[in-house]
Scaffold this motif. Sequence first.
Motif: not given
Length: 260
Positions: A168-174
């Motif tokens: 995952p990429v954190k924090p949430d991103a496009v």
Amino acid sequence: MTKKIILTLFAVLFLAQLVLGQFYVLENHAIEINVDTEGNAQVTERYYLNFQNEIQLADFRQTVSEIGVSFDGWRAYDSRIYPRIGQEKDIVVSGISFVENTSSLDFLEMNYFLKSSIMEKIDETSRVIEYSLKPSAFSSFVDGALLVIPSGTTITIQLPRGVEIEPPVKPDAVVGENTVVWTGYVFGNELELNYLVFKQISSFDLDQAIQELMQSELFLIFVVIAALILIILLAKRKAIGNKVQNYVIRHSDLGGEEQE
């Protein structure tokens, strides 16, 4: 009574000075981080400004010429304008300019690069290198135990072509093919961005090898050795020819008994 009137007028004048001193409204802040194949970063920050009148715009043009490319000077002028990415000791300014647009907001653009890599190599094999974003590069966005990207701020990380971003990429991103975009307001207690870079399989280039050989200091030695071998072959060509002929005769039907 007169004293109250004077105090009131003084307060009005003071507030008027504060209003006139507000040369612009900072509408948006965009940060673009371009990462190369080694994990080094070139950063562009744009501060989009909304001027209230031409006088304020003219004053800001004068300020740009006076401060120039001094990060300290801009931060002293407006505490909101300073490089957000990387550690202060690693930041090298490459340019600061003011861009005026007729159809959109004017912006102050700051360009700089980081002397230290923004990415950390965490694993490498014969085919793949895995990189991870260093959290220390985003220390200016840390608020207590959280990473906070404020409203109006956009951070875009442009990675090299052909990489594979690992979730995952954190924090949430496009997340795009090789881009990651955070648009505030965003917060989280972790900063995580990992991706894979695939090594190219090297191919043998004969022309390049010949050119490198000709430019090498050993080329003359190779020429001399090749010339000596050629001279020896020419000198003994008759003896070598007889040996080859005898070998062929012994191992062929011509060397056997004649058939009736």
